[in-house]
Design a protein around this motif. Structure first.
Motif: not given
Length: 438
Positions: A60, A100, A127
């Motif tokens: 992410r 992430i 998120v």
């Protein structure tokens, strides 16, 4: 400098190969060059070679234009020639334990410092709430490195506690204790219980030399806090905030007002009971602020007070005692305040009204500590203000069952992180999984 990389918060050595716009997020495919220094995470050797082609990884990244984004890149599998262990390379811009990027981790961490709900932080960063919770769990607070000169302590309603797996229930404490720095105006620590014994055990973790640095101890009219301060900080001046004295006198006025209100209701005189009830807020306004606060209705409200005093003579005396103490707080210097307090105690400890005598006895008992607040210019108003911020945080979070989570959130929002420490330093500590010392 590569402008696209800079705008996308990506490392300069990488190359953007492709950007895909999907339904719910954008996907960026990167080319990551081979690392110049290959360090083995097991033995620390730099004699590592590429073992095979490795695998693709997706992580992410920070959002763009209110849309989430992910980064896909190819990571190589390395082999340490020293310990013969194979491992995947981990770029420095990827978080070591969460899937992430460090840029997204930093963004979530800085949002956690604000009094914002987890759901709002998740929406801002594109998120899930679970990922925000995972970032939150990587943060740990240790013992403060030192104690301040001015220490403020107060209790607040928390209703959080510890989960018992065996009995499958929460053991909650209704009230918690906040310890604040009266000089820098930040929260130092949150304790689960407010008992003097529990607070004393906490401060015993500091050396006698560190405890001697505390010169002023500000609290309310609590025997537990004052007794603890005498044992733990024998050289500190104990100061009781006038705010709590005014709070006690306001309660005294309410007790007398309710006594008359109940009497009129028992006699069936609902009209006079209503008159006494309607002046509840008028009784607590400073006399010299009445014209300013009441404005055009000043004479009307003043007449309501006079009518109520004709019906309840004891109420007029309690109101006068409250106004007299307000005048003492507004007077100066300290010698004048001390003489006026002596006169106040002498006059109202001999009062025929039981509620006034009780309040005057309480103030006489705590007199020396109240005078310390005037003499040294210290108060516990800071803790009261921080408690309001804690209540806001609690309401935004819709309550927090876990005390440890509640404590961390308070220290993030009201602690030194947002005031005195460099954000880059805070982020570096959190990245490395170290305890953050205030």
């Amino acid at each position: 400098m590569k402008t696209p990389n800079y705008l996308a918060k990506l490392p300069q050595e990488t190359t953007i190969k492709k950007i895909e716009t999907l339904r719910d997020y954008d996907r960026i495919t990167l080319h990551v060059p081979a690392p110049k220094q290959r360090l083995c995470p097991y033995c620390g050797s730099t004699d590592c070679i590429i073992k095979d082609s490795g695998a693709w990884q997706t992580v992410r990244h920070i959002p763009y234009h209110h849309r989430g984004s992910v980064i896909t890149f190819h990571k190589r599998r390395l082999l340490c020639k020293n310990c013969h262990t194979s491992f995947y390379e981990t770029p420095y811009w990827i978080h070591p334990s969460l899937r992430i990027t460090q840029a997204l981790y930093d963004s979530i961490l800085l949002d956690l410092i604000q009094p914002v709900a987890f759901s709002e932080i998740a929406r801002r960063n594109g998120v899930s709430t679970n990922l925000v919770q995972s970032v939150f769990e990587t943060i740990h607070f240790g013992l403060p490195s030192k104690l301040p000169e001015t220490l403020c302590i107060d209790e607040f309603k928390g209703n959080s506690g510890i989960w018992s797996p065996g009995r499958r229930k929460w053991y909650r404490s209704k009230y918690h204790c906040s310890i604040s720095d009266g000089d820098s105006h930040v929260v130092l620590e949150i304790l689960e219980q407010i008992s003097g014994t529990h607070v004393h055990q906490y401060f015993r973790q500091f050396s006698p030399e560190q405890r001697q640095q505390v010169k002023y101890f500000c609290c309310d009219m609590s025997n537990g806090f004052v007794s603890m301060a005498k044992k733990t900080f024998p050289q500190a001046k104990i100061c009781i905030d006038p705010f709590h004295v005014i709070q006690r006198l306001n309660a005294m006025v309410d007790e007398v007002r309710l006594r008359y209100q109940r009497r009129f209701l028992d006699d069936g005189d609902h009209e006079n009971a209503r008159k006494i009830k309607k002046i509840s807020l008028l009784l607590k306004t400073k006399e010299r602020h009445q014209e300013k606060y009441w404005g055009a209705r000043y004479h009307e409200k003043l007449q309501k007070l006079r009518d109520a005093f004709d019906l309840a003579p004891d109420l007029q005396e309690t109101w006068q005692a409250l106004q007299f103490f307000h005048d003492i707080l507004d007077s100066s210097p300290y010698s004048v305040q001390r003489e006026e307090l002596t006169e106040w105690i002498r006059q109202y400890t001999a009062s025929e009204v039981e509620e006034i005598r009780s309040a005057a006895s309480t103030i006489r008992y705590w007199r020396s500590y109240i005078q310390n607040s005037w003499k040294y210019g210290k108060s516990n108003g800071l803790s009261e203000g921080l408690n309001n911020k804690i209540k806001v945080l609690k309401r935004i979070a819709f309550g927090l069952h876990s005390f440890e989570a509640f404590r961390k959130r308070i220290l993030l929002t009201c602690g030194k992180l947002r005031l005195s420490q460099d954000p880059l330093s805070v982020l570096e500590q959190a990245r490395n999984g170290k305890e953050i010392h205030l």
